[in-house]
Each structure stands twice: as structure tokens, then as C-alpha cells.
Design an enzyme around this catalytic site. Sequence first.
Site, mmCIF file in Angstrom:
data_model
loop_
_atom_site.group_PDB
_atom_site.id
_atom_site.type_symbol
_atom_site.label_atom_id
_atom_site.label_comp_id
_atom_site.label_asym_id
_atom_site.label_seq_id
_atom_site.Cartn_x
_atom_site.Cartn_y
_atom_site.Cartn_z
ATOM 1 N N TYR A 38 -13.851 7.410 -0.142
ATOM 2 C CA TYR A 38 -12.709 7.719 -1.418
ATOM 3 C C TYR A 38 -11.091 6.848 -0.824
ATOM 4 O O TYR A 38 -10.935 7.182 0.130
ATOM 5 C CB TYR A 38 -12.097 8.751 -1.595
ATOM 6 C CG TYR A 38 -11.167 8.834 -2.589
ATOM 7 C CD1 TYR A 38 -11.721 8.561 -4.106
ATOM 8 C CD2 TYR A 38 -9.723 9.733 -2.286
ATOM 9 C CE1 TYR A 38 -11.603 8.525 -5.270
ATOM 10 C CE2 TYR A 38 -8.892 9.217 -3.607
ATOM 11 C CZ TYR A 38 -9.470 9.067 -4.966
ATOM 12 O OH TYR A 38 -8.390 8.707 -6.311
ATOM 13 N N ASP A 54 -7.484 2.516 6.082
ATOM 14 C CA ASP A 54 -6.708 3.131 4.993
ATOM 15 C C ASP A 54 -6.280 4.197 4.979
ATOM 16 O O ASP A 54 -7.327 5.264 6.099
ATOM 17 C CB ASP A 54 -8.103 3.236 4.089
ATOM 18 C CG ASP A 54 -7.828 4.389 2.698
ATOM 19 O OD1 ASP A 54 -6.285 4.794 2.651
ATOM 20 O OD2 ASP A 54 -8.184 4.454 1.410
ATOM 21 N N LYS A 63 1.017 8.880 0.283
ATOM 22 C CA LYS A 63 1.318 10.042 0.658
ATOM 23 C C LYS A 63 2.485 10.328 2.512
ATOM 24 O O LYS A 63 3.200 10.282 1.210
ATOM 25 C CB LYS A 63 0.113 10.542 1.465
ATOM 26 C CG LYS A 63 -1.489 10.653 0.406
ATOM 27 C CD LYS A 63 -1.983 11.688 0.925
ATOM 28 C CE LYS A 63 -3.962 11.363 -0.443
ATOM 29 N NZ LYS A 63 -3.929 11.307 -1.789
HETATM 30 C C1 LIG Z 1 -8.334 7.899 1.708
HETATM 31 C C2 LIG Z 1 -7.152 7.811 0.664
HETATM 32 N N1 LIG Z 1 -7.735 6.523 0.140
HETATM 33 C C3 LIG Z 1 -6.616 5.784 -1.266
HETATM 34 C C4 LIG Z 1 -5.946 7.405 -2.136
HETATM 35 C C5 LIG Z 1 -5.826 6.998 -2.849
HETATM 36 O O1 LIG Z 1 -4.038 7.421 -2.914
HETATM 37 P P1 LIG Z 1 -3.355 7.932 -4.987
HETATM 38 O O2 LIG Z 1 -3.916 9.224 -4.986
HETATM 39 O O3 LIG Z 1 -2.286 8.147 -4.026
HETATM 40 O O4 LIG Z 1 -3.802 6.732 -5.462
HETATM 41 C C6 LIG Z 1 -7.038 8.720 -1.752
HETATM 42 C C7 LIG Z 1 -5.986 9.412 -2.271
HETATM 43 O O5 LIG Z 1 -6.259 11.226 -1.859
HETATM 44 C C8 LIG Z 1 -7.151 8.773 -0.209
HETATM 45 O O6 LIG Z 1 -7.855 10.071 0.470
#
Ligand SMILES: Cc1ncc(COP(=O)(O)O)c(C=O)c1O
Length: 414
Positions: free
Chosen positions: A125, A225, A253
Site C-alpha cells: 500500500y 516508501d 505519519k
Molecule cells: C506505506 C504507506 N504509504 C503511503 C501511505 C499513505 O499515507 P496517507 O494515509 O498519509 O495518505 C500509507 C498509509 O497508511 C502507507 O502505509
Amino acid sequence: MLPLGVPSSLQYYDPHPVVVRHANGAQMIDVDGNEYVDYNMGFGAVFAGHVNPIVRAAVEKQLDSGTLYVTPAEITAEVAELLAQRFQLPMWRFTNSGTEATMDAIRVARGATGRDKIVKVEGGYHGHHDAVMVSMKPPVDKAGPADNPIPVPSTAGVAKSAIADTIVIPYNDAEALERALAAHDVAAFIVEPVMENVGICMPQLGYLEAVRRITREHGTMLIFDEVKTGITAGWGGATGLFGVVPDLVCLAKSIGGGLPLGAFGGTHECMNHISNGRVVHMGTYNGNPLVMAAAVAVLSQVCTPEVTAATVARNSTLIAECDSIIARASLPAHTVQVGAKGCITWAENPIRNYRDYKETDFDIAFAQWIHGVNRGILLPPGLDEQWLISVMHTEEQALRYASVFGEFVDELIA
Ligand SMILES: Cc1ncc(COP(=O)(O)O)c(C=O)c1O
């Protein structure tokens, strides 16, 4: 009023979401007055703890000087410098979420390479924009062979062109990456250095190094990521922990202390495409001083190397307690730890990828989760996540999880 009654579909879960009225430190209180130790901590966003007093003071001070200038503030460069020190990449831009960070990093990679395709791992994700809403958690019967998965849209509304441009490979499979890049038409490989939406799935020895070498050989940008790992994995993120530096890192986060902040950093080679105007990166709220003030507090005062190490050590104690409970009952389960995060995976052996995760015991994982919720242990909804020990969890609060887990196991084997 609200579809599903929630502001984000991630907040909808069975049997019903817990509606919260108050949070402080590691504690949460719901609308019925039930108290919880929060181990979700905003999907890991609140590593600093709920309403950390240092973050709060920084935000309050900034409120006296305004919340949004849409012209640069000095503090923006300070945050960029703090991130550059930790993540070994020199140039940074800010966003308001992890989704924007991965979307913009992919655009930079496409701009830098002149290529359209991207590669992502099955089950991964990376936020909710089209390019990555592909094979997020696909039904296995629709996902094709494990070693050569079919890209599956993760929601209605994803453009067919996005699916066509996204190649999906298994995690921990360097040969699959090599095959996917063979035509030299891939702009970026976006990957979590540690997968953190299937519990925790660790990179096998040498995988990240191989990924670094292969992407470089094929002129493909490597995007880590680190929205989930970030500063919870260690002071320098997973990048520092594994010693593999990508071309671009995406953050969100944990760096914002609970406020909406995302960021992406990159090499000069990548980020010069923003500097010279070829790639345009925009956003009204980017780098707003209120959130920047929170980030400075988090990065320079709250999550220092010493505090981070102490928090990771507290998590190791929790992990050790859970290990001994599992061993005592000879359960088909194991713990996984990355920095301040941990999970129990209901399988005998460590998982290597999404397909292994799908083989774990979801029924018992759900039973453990709901048992905990009913006893004041608030873990992330769903069975995909992990706990986070924040810098504000006391030893007692951190270890509460193990004692309730012990009760669950006693009931299980009785
Ligand atoms: C690995 C990863 N990348 C990107 C995101 C997206 O972040 P956001 O919810 O701040 O858009 C998340 C969200 O849980 C994530 O777990």
C-alpha cells in the site's frame, strides 16, 4: 451524512469502529468512557505520543505567528535539513500526506527518466492515488500466479491506463524485479523497505541491496516508501537501519507528531528536475508553518537518538515477553519487530510476501484483536497492521499488551 459513518474507509471495521473522544500520551478514551492503551497510535503517526507536551508547546508558539503564509518560512529549511541528516538524501519537499508524497515522488521519477511504467509489490500500500491503487490486497483467486502476479485494481474508479502502467511483482523476489525492468521502460520501483501492512514482513538478507543494484543497472529510480517505517524504525529510518540509500524517500505519519505532514526527499539528480522547473510540485498547504513547527519539535527535541533507542528497547522487552508466552504454549505464531513497532503473526514461519501473509491464521488473529479491544488494548483495526510503542508509553503501558496476550493464550489453550 458520512458514507459508512467514517471520514476515511480505513476507519471502517467490524464489528464497529471505536469512536474516540480523548487521547493523551498512550491513552485513549472512547465516547462510552472506556479507556484503552493505544497501540495503534494513528497507524504509527503518533510516535511522539498523543499531544506530546513539547510538540504542543511548539505548535502553540507558532499559532501566535500564524498558520499559513503560502510564501516560505525559515522553519521549512530547518525541517528539510533535519530530514536530510536522518535519511541521507540532500533535497526535500513537503506534502500533506503519504499519498501525496508517493504521488509526487513517482512524478519526479517519471520526469527524470522519461518513462511511464512503475513497479510495485503485490500487497503493498502506498496511498490512494491511481498509480498505486493496484494489487493493494488483491483476492488471491484473481491475482494470477504467485511469481508473476496480475495487476488488480484495488477500487472501482482507477483508470485502465494506470493499471496498464503498473507492473506487480512479489516482495523479496529480486529475480522478478530484474525481469520487470528488463525492457528498460520502468521509471520507478516503489517499495516499503519493510512491508508494514501485512503485519510486518521483513526484507530477506541481501534483498534491499539487490534491489538497489538492479534498479541502478536499469536506470530505474528506487523509491523507498517510508511512510510507515520512517523514524519509528530507528533514528535514520529503515534507510539507516539497512544501510541502503534509494533515489527517493517518501515520508509522512511519524515525522508530523500527529499533524498532517508528508515529505519526499531525493538525490540532486532527481530533485534537480523540480529545481529546473521540468517537474512541477505544488500544494497550498505544503510546508505550512504550524505543521513545520510540530516537525521541528519531533525531529530535534522529542525523537532524539537517545529517546528513540530507549523506546525501541522498551519494545524489545514487550517482544521478549510475547515470545515467552508463545513458547510456553507452543503456539504456531511468532513475533516480528522493527524498531518501535511489532506484531504477532499467526504462522509458524516468517512470511516472505503477500501470498505467505494470506496463508496466516486470520480467525485467530481476529479473536486476539477483539479480545484485546474488550480489555483496553487498542490495536489497529483489521489484521494488517502492527503495534507502535510511542515515546510516551510507560513501561507499564507498553507491557500491558503482553499481559492481556498472556490471558488470551491461557483461554485459548484451556
Ligand atoms: C506505506 C504507506 N504509504 C503511503 C501511505 C499513505 O499515507 P496517507 O494515509 O498519509 O495518505 C500509507 C498509509 O497508511 C502507507 O502505509
